[in-house]
Write an enzyme that holds these catalytic residues in place. Sequence first.
Site, PDB file in Angstrom:
ATOM      1  N   GLU A 121       0.861  -1.175   0.000  1.00 43.86           N
ATOM      2  CA  GLU A 121       0.000   0.000   0.000  1.00 43.86           C
ATOM      3  C   GLU A 121       0.909   1.240   0.000  1.00 43.86           C
ATOM      4  OE1 GLU A 121      -2.484   0.892   3.436  1.00 43.86           O
ATOM      5  OE2 GLU A 121      -4.016   1.753   2.145  1.00 43.86           O
ATOM      6  N   ALA A 254       1.552  -0.120  10.984  1.00 39.08           N
ATOM      7  CA  ALA A 254       1.210  -1.503  10.679  1.00 39.08           C
ATOM      8  C   ALA A 254       0.462  -1.493   9.352  1.00 39.08           C
ATOM      9  CB  ALA A 254       0.329  -2.089  11.781  1.00 39.08           C
ATOM     10  N   MET A 255       0.311  -2.671   8.763  1.00 36.91           N
ATOM     11  CA  MET A 255      -0.348  -2.746   7.454  1.00 36.91           C
ATOM     12  C   MET A 255      -1.243  -3.964   7.398  1.00 36.91           C
ATOM     13  SD  MET A 255      -0.942  -1.639   4.480  1.00 36.91           S
ATOM     14  CE  MET A 255      -2.082  -2.532   3.413  1.00 36.91           C
ATOM     15  N   GLU A 256      -2.496  -3.725   6.978  1.00 39.36           N
ATOM     16  CA  GLU A 256      -3.548  -4.723   7.097  1.00 39.36           C
ATOM     17  C   GLU A 256      -3.579  -5.779   6.003  1.00 39.36           C
ATOM     18  OE1 GLU A 256      -4.039  -1.417   6.406  1.00 39.36           O
ATOM     19  OE2 GLU A 256      -5.623  -1.141   4.917  1.00 39.36           O
ATOM     20  N   ASN A 257      -2.429  -6.129   5.396  1.00 34.82           N
ATOM     21  CA  ASN A 257      -2.429  -7.174   4.365  1.00 34.82           C
ATOM     22  C   ASN A 257      -3.320  -8.327   4.822  1.00 34.82           C
ATOM     23  OD1 ASN A 257      -0.097  -5.772   3.237  1.00 34.82           O
ATOM     24  ND2 ASN A 257       0.981  -6.644   4.999  1.00 34.82           N
ATOM     25  N   HIS A 289      -7.041  -2.346  15.201  1.00 35.97           N
ATOM     26  CA  HIS A 289      -7.234  -1.519  13.993  1.00 35.97           C
ATOM     27  C   HIS A 289      -7.006  -2.372  12.742  1.00 35.97           C
ATOM     28  CE1 HIS A 289      -6.701   2.325  11.607  1.00 35.97           C
ATOM     29  NE2 HIS A 289      -6.072   1.456  10.828  1.00 35.97           N
ATOM     30  N   GLU A 290      -5.876  -3.045  12.715  1.00 35.91           N
ATOM     31  CA  GLU A 290      -5.542  -3.840  11.520  1.00 35.91           C
ATOM     32  C   GLU A 290      -6.533  -4.984  11.323  1.00 35.91           C
ATOM     33  OE1 GLU A 290      -3.535  -2.443   9.617  1.00 35.91           O
ATOM     34  OE2 GLU A 290      -2.797  -1.035  11.130  1.00 35.91           O
ATOM     35  N   HIS A 293      -9.735  -3.996   9.723  1.00 36.31           N
ATOM     36  CA  HIS A 293      -9.576  -3.884   8.267  1.00 36.31           C
ATOM     37  C   HIS A 293      -9.779  -5.213   7.542  1.00 36.31           C
ATOM     38  CE1 HIS A 293      -8.208   0.159   7.560  1.00 36.31           C
ATOM     39  NE2 HIS A 293      -7.076   0.055   8.221  1.00 36.31           N
ATOM     40  N   GLU A 312      -9.870   3.830   6.664  1.00 33.30           N
ATOM     41  CA  GLU A 312      -9.109   4.272   7.836  1.00 33.30           C
ATOM     42  C   GLU A 312      -9.965   4.864   8.943  1.00 33.30           C
ATOM     43  OE1 GLU A 312      -6.477   3.068   8.196  1.00 33.30           O
ATOM     44  OE2 GLU A 312      -5.772   2.634   6.170  1.00 33.30           O
TER      45      GLU A 312
HETATM   46 ZN   LIG Z   1      -5.592   1.398   8.829  1.00 32.48          ZN
END
Ligand SMILES: [Zn+2]
Length: 845
Positions: A121, A254-257, A289-290, A293, A312
């Site tokens: 992303e 962090a990243m919600e992959n 949060h992640e 998603h 978001e």
């Molecule tokens: Zn997010």
Amino acid sequence: MTELTHFYQKFQPTHYDIYLDINRETKMISGKTTITGEAKVKNISIHQSGLTIKSVQAGGQDVSFTTEDQNDALNIDLTKIGEVTLTIKYTAPLTDSMMGIYPSYYEVGGVKKQIIGTQFETNFARQAFPCIDEPEAKAKFDIAIKFDEKIGETVLSNMPEIKTENGVHYFDTTVRMSTYLIAFAFGELQSKITTTKSGVKVGVFATKAHKANELDFALDIAKRAIEFYEDFYQTPYPLPHSWQLALPDFSAGAMENWGLVTYREAYLTLDPDNTSLDTKQLVATVITHELAHQWFGDLVTMKWWDDLWLNESFANMMEYVSVDAIEPDWHIWEMFQTSDVPAALQRDATDGVQSVHVDVEDPAEIDALFDSAIVYAKGARMLVMMRALVGDDALRKGLKNYFAAHQYNNAKGADLWNAIGEAAGMDVATIMNTWLEQPGYPVVKASIIDGELTLSQEQFFIGDGVDKERQWQIPLNSNYDAAPKIMADKTVVVGTYDKLRKENGKPFRVNVGNNSHFIVKYDDELLKDILDNVDSLDAISQLQILQDLRLLAEGKQISYAEIVPLLPKFAASHSNVVIATLYRVANDLKKFVTPNSDEAKSLEKLFDKLSSDQVTRLGWQPKSSESNDDQLTRPYVLNASLYAKNPISIESAHAIYADNEQQDLSAISADIRLFVLRNEVKNYGTEEVFDNLLDEYRKSSDASYKEDICAALTATPDAKLIKKLVGFFEDSDTIKPQDLRAWYRGLLANDAGQQAAWDWIRNDWQWLDDTVGGDMEFTTYITVTSMIFHTPERLAEFKAFFEPKLNTPGMTREISMDIKVVETRVKLIEAEKDSVNSAVSELAD
Ligand SMILES: [Zn+2]
């Protein structure tokens, strides 16, 4: 801005076969991607960035192609439209940019190692494989990975591995998903794995530099969060597993992959035996949060980046909803009130701020959308306001329908409003669009005019603003029933004040609960009535009164000098949110004083007055039986007491340092460690102390300990040590680029270090651009600078340096906003410093 055509309009992929051969030694990737899809025209374009394309075949035949770096395009000429299978062979470099496929570096027992991970992303999947790299272009993916594998290495992806053949790891076909959510990683990893009630495998993965028990907290939160969401959303978790992976080098938080969430180590691993409650709460909200998603963003994805808020803002609200459900004793919404709410109210008051929904086309501008105070904090607050309006039953019913209608597909903002509006039997869209599409927020003025209680709304600005007569549909949440539920007009007469006051038997208030995105300016009579009864108000209401007055002072609608005498009223509070807000105001007074002046001494005295009883009550060392409020209050009052140069506090902190120096400094309670270390560096700091702490920093895997050391070392008053410190800024073996901003900011906020930090960033801007440029965190170096500068000299230097960069794509808004922020502060100080400082000295002496 050029109008770009979305590549998806020309070619619509349904399936990818992705083969990657990654060599860490040579830092080369060679790949073959087979894409099946529907060509809508003969001349199609596929995204690529930095790939060297070797060959392109369509239906097994070589076809001609060109690459166009300007548009990240691989242009292919087909002979016909309709279904086609493309096979593309290419090579690509493995770069250290924390984007695309990249290595993370770390050390175990003195041996340097690396993990390969991904960050796709917003639009970096195209650096890894050719694809239609747009959120709408959902497809299924078969991923196969080969690498220079050693014994004991683990490889992870969105889906489970199904087989290994000739050193190639094959993963199960994904569900229909967007390219920016693809992820994989490999290296030497340790893990802990559990299973949810519904059978989803949940795992936490990290390098072996961590102690095994550092994974426990995250595993517990992740498992319970997924169970919560399955129930709340009434929609099963869509994949067989949910892996959480900590990467040593990570740009964002962090990243919600989908199925393989990646985290900055600080937001996943923690020492369960010595981590402060607020750090645990923060880590929990990042994980929740992640995981929010995984449905909102991953299962249903925004059609285009203009609706980034759909992802978001929503995840930012749900992180609190879920933590509140799984850890009710934490009262996590209090953290929302002391972090997200003030951040949103401050930033959203500057003219020129973006609205939550923003039109965007240029890829360079997409990353600039991730304005945390707006798309995250304000957007979440907007949704919290909506949630309070419709209630949880309607929210959940609406969400269930929304997921059912759009799963494995895309949606727009209107789809969400319609689903919730239908469930609530309310025109949610009309109300919410006034908040979504307009930047800024209103101040509601409550006044008694000719005996009538009257409300009016106008846009609130901190600094100069052009009033465009914006109006909002405001959920008022008044404690008087006579006030309307929604204030849609510019002015509302509620009724005859004396009669209303008698009937209600309490002071008039609006925005009770502080859930709506506006502030209130009461006239003198109404405010006096509230303040006379302030002790009977709950903590959030007290917080709100201080917070609104602070903002009104920032916006020059009242003077800071009027707030100063109110501070002692709140100083004895046992609520951490009241104390947090009190010190937010008190800390804001620091900008009005010159270091080492008489005014500074008076302010120190005031800080001592405000904090000394609380320091005595709470003591330096945390007690096992104390309340969460006490635990969270202690850092604020210790900080204030040390700012006040209270000799007993300075001595107490020094004694704790001395007790632990020979054993283990990291063992000092995490609740107070920062203050102990910083006090030592500031007041007793020899070069030996400095070197010892820096060495601890290099060795530790405990992110919160490392943050404490960073805050301590950057506070050094010693010119020689400051010079030494700046020398480490570009040494990635000591300070990772992902962590550098905190060091820069710390030194910039230190009166003795500001010049060195400011010189460094101006001289080495190009190095910074090369190292973290093109990354969402880059512009925040400008933001943090603007939060500290407050003199006319610095303003002039700030403008001289950043104005020439105004036209850099992705930086325009930030630079113009931040110049305004510093300008406004300089003007405020000039206008108010005398009256503020005399109010302080009157109270302090
Ligand atoms: Zn997010």
